[in-house]
Design an enzyme around this catalytic site. Structure first.
Site, PDB file in Angstrom:
ATOM      1  N   VAL A  63       0.792  -0.936   0.494  1.00  0.00           N
ATOM      2  CA  VAL A  63      -0.023   0.058   0.005  1.00  0.00           C
ATOM      3  C   VAL A  63       0.822   1.300  -0.063  1.00  0.00           C
ATOM      4  O   VAL A  63       0.170   2.021  -0.616  1.00  0.00           O
ATOM      5  CB  VAL A  63      -1.219   0.204   1.226  1.00  0.00           C
ATOM      6  CG1 VAL A  63      -2.208  -0.954   1.099  1.00  0.00           C
ATOM      7  CG2 VAL A  63      -0.274   0.200   2.460  1.00  0.00           C
ATOM      8  N   ASN A  89      -6.983  -0.767   5.371  1.00  0.00           N
ATOM      9  CA  ASN A  89      -7.304  -1.507   6.861  1.00  0.00           C
ATOM     10  C   ASN A  89      -5.116  -1.532   7.104  1.00  0.00           C
ATOM     11  O   ASN A  89      -5.461  -1.930   8.469  1.00  0.00           O
ATOM     12  CB  ASN A  89      -7.639  -2.458   7.403  1.00  0.00           C
ATOM     13  CG  ASN A  89      -7.056  -3.382   7.879  1.00  0.00           C
ATOM     14  OD1 ASN A  89      -7.155  -3.387   9.225  1.00  0.00           O
ATOM     15  ND2 ASN A  89      -5.853  -4.999   8.045  1.00  0.00           N
ATOM     16  N   SER A 144      -7.716   4.062  15.045  1.00  0.00           N
ATOM     17  CA  SER A 144      -7.042   3.362  16.087  1.00  0.00           C
ATOM     18  C   SER A 144      -7.338   4.768  17.141  1.00  0.00           C
ATOM     19  O   SER A 144      -7.615   6.313  17.219  1.00  0.00           O
ATOM     20  CB  SER A 144      -5.419   3.309  16.359  1.00  0.00           C
ATOM     21  OG  SER A 144      -4.935   3.232  17.720  1.00  0.00           O
ATOM     22  N   TYR A 157       3.166   6.311  15.873  1.00  0.00           N
ATOM     23  CA  TYR A 157       1.893   5.855  15.919  1.00  0.00           C
ATOM     24  C   TYR A 157       0.425   6.731  15.885  1.00  0.00           C
ATOM     25  O   TYR A 157      -0.142   5.833  15.133  1.00  0.00           O
ATOM     26  CB  TYR A 157       1.700   4.086  16.896  1.00  0.00           C
ATOM     27  CG  TYR A 157       0.936   3.210  16.598  1.00  0.00           C
ATOM     28  CD1 TYR A 157       0.631   2.808  14.977  1.00  0.00           C
ATOM     29  CD2 TYR A 157      -0.307   3.023  17.635  1.00  0.00           C
ATOM     30  CE1 TYR A 157      -0.908   1.959  14.975  1.00  0.00           C
ATOM     31  CE2 TYR A 157      -1.001   2.300  16.985  1.00  0.00           C
ATOM     32  CZ  TYR A 157      -1.159   1.546  15.413  1.00  0.00           C
ATOM     33  OH  TYR A 157      -2.842   0.783  15.552  1.00  0.00           O
ATOM     34  N   ALA A 159       0.281   9.606  15.941  1.00  0.00           N
ATOM     35  CA  ALA A 159       0.226  10.640  14.948  1.00  0.00           C
ATOM     36  C   ALA A 159      -0.759   9.944  13.745  1.00  0.00           C
ATOM     37  O   ALA A 159      -0.722  11.091  13.321  1.00  0.00           O
ATOM     38  CB  ALA A 159       1.895  11.560  14.992  1.00  0.00           C
ATOM     39  N   SER A 160       0.872   8.899  13.594  1.00  0.00           N
ATOM     40  CA  SER A 160       0.087   8.303  12.111  1.00  0.00           C
ATOM     41  C   SER A 160      -1.190   8.123  12.427  1.00  0.00           C
ATOM     42  O   SER A 160      -2.131   8.911  10.751  1.00  0.00           O
ATOM     43  CB  SER A 160       0.884   7.362  11.438  1.00  0.00           C
ATOM     44  OG  SER A 160       0.860   6.520  12.508  1.00  0.00           O
ATOM     45  N   LYS A 161      -2.046   7.267  13.587  1.00  0.00           N
ATOM     46  CA  LYS A 161      -3.386   7.724  13.339  1.00  0.00           C
ATOM     47  C   LYS A 161      -4.708   8.656  13.189  1.00  0.00           C
ATOM     48  O   LYS A 161      -5.022   8.466  12.836  1.00  0.00           O
ATOM     49  CB  LYS A 161      -3.720   5.935  14.196  1.00  0.00           C
ATOM     50  CG  LYS A 161      -3.306   5.005  14.198  1.00  0.00           C
ATOM     51  CD  LYS A 161      -3.642   4.849  12.303  1.00  0.00           C
ATOM     52  CE  LYS A 161      -3.297   3.208  13.212  1.00  0.00           C
ATOM     53  NZ  LYS A 161      -3.837   2.038  11.535  1.00  0.00           N
ATOM     54  N   ILE A 190      -7.029  -5.096  21.077  1.00  0.00           N
ATOM     55  CA  ILE A 190      -7.423  -6.179  19.939  1.00  0.00           C
ATOM     56  C   ILE A 190      -6.099  -7.386  20.456  1.00  0.00           C
ATOM     57  O   ILE A 190      -4.792  -6.781  19.507  1.00  0.00           O
ATOM     58  CB  ILE A 190      -7.693  -6.028  18.736  1.00  0.00           C
ATOM     59  CG1 ILE A 190      -9.095  -5.181  18.752  1.00  0.00           C
ATOM     60  CG2 ILE A 190      -8.798  -6.813  17.911  1.00  0.00           C
ATOM     61  CD1 ILE A 190      -9.905  -4.595  17.807  1.00  0.00           C
TER      62      ILE A 190
END
Lengths: 266, 266
Positions: A63, A89, A144, A157, A159-161, A190
Site C-alpha cells: 500500500v 486497513n 485507532s 503510531y 500521530a499516524s492514526k 484487540i
C-alpha cells in the site's frame, strides 16, 4: 444480505483485524480481494472465504506504492467486474523491530506514516475515479483510538492514526457530492500480532511489566482501561465496518467510530 | 441483525424520527412499547407495529413526570416484557410558541432542559434496574448535531443536546459493568414538523436567512453545510439506531455518531 453480489477490497486482510473484516464482509455476501504482502496467511483467508460460498482472491499489494494499489483496484475490476467497498486497513506499529526500541526512531516515524497514512491515500486514490464515475462507493479506513489523543510512548503510531482520521475527513468532503461515503473505525484493545508487539515493547520498557507475558500485559491493560471490562475482537471491528460500508449508513460520512468498549468517548 | 424475542421502548415514538425507529425495530422482529404524550398518534403507530412484529403496546408518558416514567416501566413488563432496548428519543425545541420568537426565554431554557435532559435521565433511571438485573441492555439516546457546537438562534436547544451527549457518556460509564451499552445519535437536517418551526425561527434570528420560508432556510443550509448535499431522513436515523441496538455493536459504548451527511465530522 447487505453485500450480495458486491465486491470489497480489504488491505492488510491476511491477518488480525483485516482478516476479521474480510470474513465479516464475506459472510454478508461480498466477494473479497485480500490485498496484502503476507501471501501464506492471505491465501488461508481466501480459502476460508471461498468455503463460505463467496469469491475471494489474493492480490499481492504494497500500500505504500501507488502503482501497487492501482494494480489492486484493477485486479478487483478484472476479477469481479465492479468494486463497491474499499477498506484501508493495512497498518504497522513502526519499522521492523520497533518493539525493541524505547522511543521511535526516524525510521519508525517514516514507516508508520508510509503505511498508516500514505497507504490510505494510495488506496483511496486508486479507486476514487472509478467510484466517482459510478456515483457510488464506500470507503472505510481503520484508524485507532491511539489517534484520538496524544500519549507518551509510541508517539509515531498515535500521530499516524490521528492523520488517518484527518485524511478520512478530507476525502469524505471531497467525495460526498459523488455519492461516496468515507468513514473511519477506531479499534480499541484487540489481541492481534500488532498488539503482541506492543505488549513486548511495554515489557522491555517498563520494569513493572518485566515478570508478565505479553498476553498478561494485554489483559491488565483491558482490565484497567475498558469500561465494558472485556477485550474487543476483529469480529467487532468487522461488524462496525460492515455497517459503515452498507447502504444502512448512506447518510453517514466523515465520521470516526470508536469500537473500544468505551475507552474513549467521542 | 435480528431483534426477534426482544422488547424495545421508544420515547416520543408516536411520530417523526421516533416512529421511524419504532417501525425499524419492529421490522427486525422487536416488540415495541410506544411512550408518548400524543395518544392518538401513539395508537396509530402501535397498531402499525402490531401488524409488523406481532407485539406492541403504548403508554401515555410525560417524561418529566417521574411517576409516569415508573408507570411506563411497569406497563412495559406487564404488556410485552422487560426491556432489552431503550431508545430515548422524546425531545422538544422550546416552550410554547418558541418558533415565533427570535430569542430564548427562561421558560425555553427550563422546559427544554426538563424534557431533553432530565426527562431522558428519568426514563433511563426507571429502566436501568430491568437491564442490570439481567446484565444486558442497549440504550440509544437521540441527541442532535445542534449539540456538537454552539450555534446562533437556538442556544437553549443546542445546550440541551450537548448535555444529552454528556449524559450519554456518563450513563455509559455507569452501566458498562452491567453489560449495558449507551450510545447517542446526532441526526442532521431532517424535514420534520419540528424543522419547519426551526426554519421560522432561523429566518427571524439569523440575518442571512431573513425573508426566507422555512423550506428555503432548510435547503440553503443543506447546500451550504452538508457535503453530501442531501437532507437526512428518519429512516437514516433509524438504521443507525438499529445498529447500536444490535449485537453487532456489543463492544461500542459511550459513542456519539453523526447521521448528518458530513455536516460535522468527529
Amino acid at each position: 444480505m447487505d453485500f450480495e453480489g458486491k465486491t470489497a477490497i480489504v488491505t492488510g486482510g491476511a491477518r488480525g483485524i483485516g482478516r476479521g473484516i474480510a470474513l465479516e464482509l464475506a459472510q454478508r455476501g461480498s466477494n473479497v480481494i485480500v490485498a496484502d504482502l503476507d501471501e501464506e496467511s492471505a491465501r488461508s483467508v481466501v480459502t476460508e472465504i471461498m468455503a463460505g460460498g463467496t469469491q475471494s482472491y489474493y492480490c499481492e499489494t504494497d500500500v505504500t506504492q501507488q502503482w501497487s494499489t492501482d494494480g489492486m483496484a484493477e485486479t478487483a475490476l478484472e476479477k469481479y467486474g465492479q468494486l463497491d467497498v474499499l477498506v484501508n486497513n493495512a497498518g504497522v506499529g513502526g519499522a521492523p523491530d520497533f518493539n525493541s526500541r524505547k522511543v521511535p526512531t526516524v525510521e519508525d516515524w517514516q514507516a508508520t506514516f508510509d503505511v498508516n497514512v500514505y497507504g490510505i491515500v494510495n488506496g483511496t486514490q486508486s479507486v476514487e475515479n472509478y467510484m466517482i464515475e459510478r456515483g457510488y462507493g464506500k470507503i472505510v479506513n481503520i484508524a485507532s483510538i491511539a489517534g484520538r489523543a496524544g500519549r507518551p510512548g509510541f508517539a509515531s503510531y498515535g500521530a499516524s492514526k490521528a492523520a488517518a482520521i484527518n485524511v478520512s475527513q478530507a476525502w469524505a468532503f471531497k467525495l460526498a457530492p459523488h455519492g461516496i461515503n468515507v468513514n473511519a473505525v477506531c479499534p480499541g484493545l484487540i489481541w492481534t500480532p500488532l498488539w503482541q508487539s506492543i505488549a513486548e515493547w511495554r515489557k522491555s520498557t517498563d520494569d513493572q511489566n518485566a515478570g508478565l507475558s505479553p498476553r498478561q500485559i494485554f489483559q491488565h491493560t483491558v482490565a484497567e482501561s475498558v469500561p465494558l471490562g472485556r477485550e474487543q475482537t476483529p469480529e467487532d471491528v468487522g461488524k462496525a465496518v460492515a455497517f459503515l460500508a452498507s447502504d444502512r449508513a448512506r447518510s453517514i460520512t466523515g465520521q470516526a467510530l470508536n469500537v473500544d468498549g468505551g475507552i474513549r468517548m467521542n | 441483525m435480528n431483534f426477534k424475542g426482544q422488547v424495545a421502548v421508544v420515547t416520543g415514538g408516536a411520530t417523526g424520527i421516533g416512529r421511524a425507529i419504532a417501525l425499524k425495530l419492529a421490522d427486525k422482529g422487536a416488540a415495541v412499547m410506544i411512550a408518548d404524550i400524543n395518544v392518538a398518534k401513539a395508537k396509530e403507530t402501535a397498531e402499525e407495529i402490531e401488524e409488523i412484529s406481532g407485539a406492541s403496546s403504548l403508554f401515555v408518558t410525560d417524561v418529566t413526570n417521574v411517576a409516569a416514567c415508573e408507570g411506563l416501566a411497569q406497563a412495559t413488563i406487564d404488556s410485552i416484557g422487560a426491556a432489552d432496548i431503550l431508545i430515548n428519543n422524546a425531545g422538544i425545541a422550546g416552550s410554547a410558541d418558541w418558533q415565533t420568537r427570535s430569542y430564548s426565554t427562561e421558560e425555553d431554557w427550563k422546559q427544554t432542559y426538563q424534557v431533553n435532559v432530565i426527562g431522558m435521565s428519568n426514563i433511563t433511571s426507571v429502566f436501568r434496574s430491568q437491564m442490570t438485573r439481567r446484565r444486558s441492555g442497549r440504550i440509544v439516546n437521540i441527541a442532535s448535531i445542534a449539540g456538537r457546537e454552539g450555534r446562533p438562534s437556538l442556544p437553549h436547544y443546542s445546550a440541551s443536546k450537548a448535555a444529552v451527549i454528556s449524559l450519554t457518556q456518563s450513563t455509559a460509564l455507569e452501566l458498562a459493568r452491567s453489560n449495558i451499552t449507551v450510545n447517542a445519535i446526532c441526526p442532521g437536517l431532517l424535514w420534520t414538523p419540528m424543522w419547519e418551526q426551526v426554519g421560522d425561527r432561523h429566518a427571524q434570528a439569523i440575518p442571512a436567512y431573513e425573508g426566507l420560508t422555512p423550506r428555503e432556510v432548510f435547503d440553503t443550509m443543506i447546500a451550504e453545510r452538508i457535503p453530501m448535499k442531501k437532507e437526512q431522513t428518519p429512516e437514516d436515523v433509524a438504521d443507525a439506531v438499529a445498529f447500536f441496538a444490535s449485537d453487532d455493536a456489543k463492544n461500542i459504548t459511550g459513542q456519539t455518531l453523526n447521521v448528518d451527511g458530513g455536516f460535522f465530522m468527529r
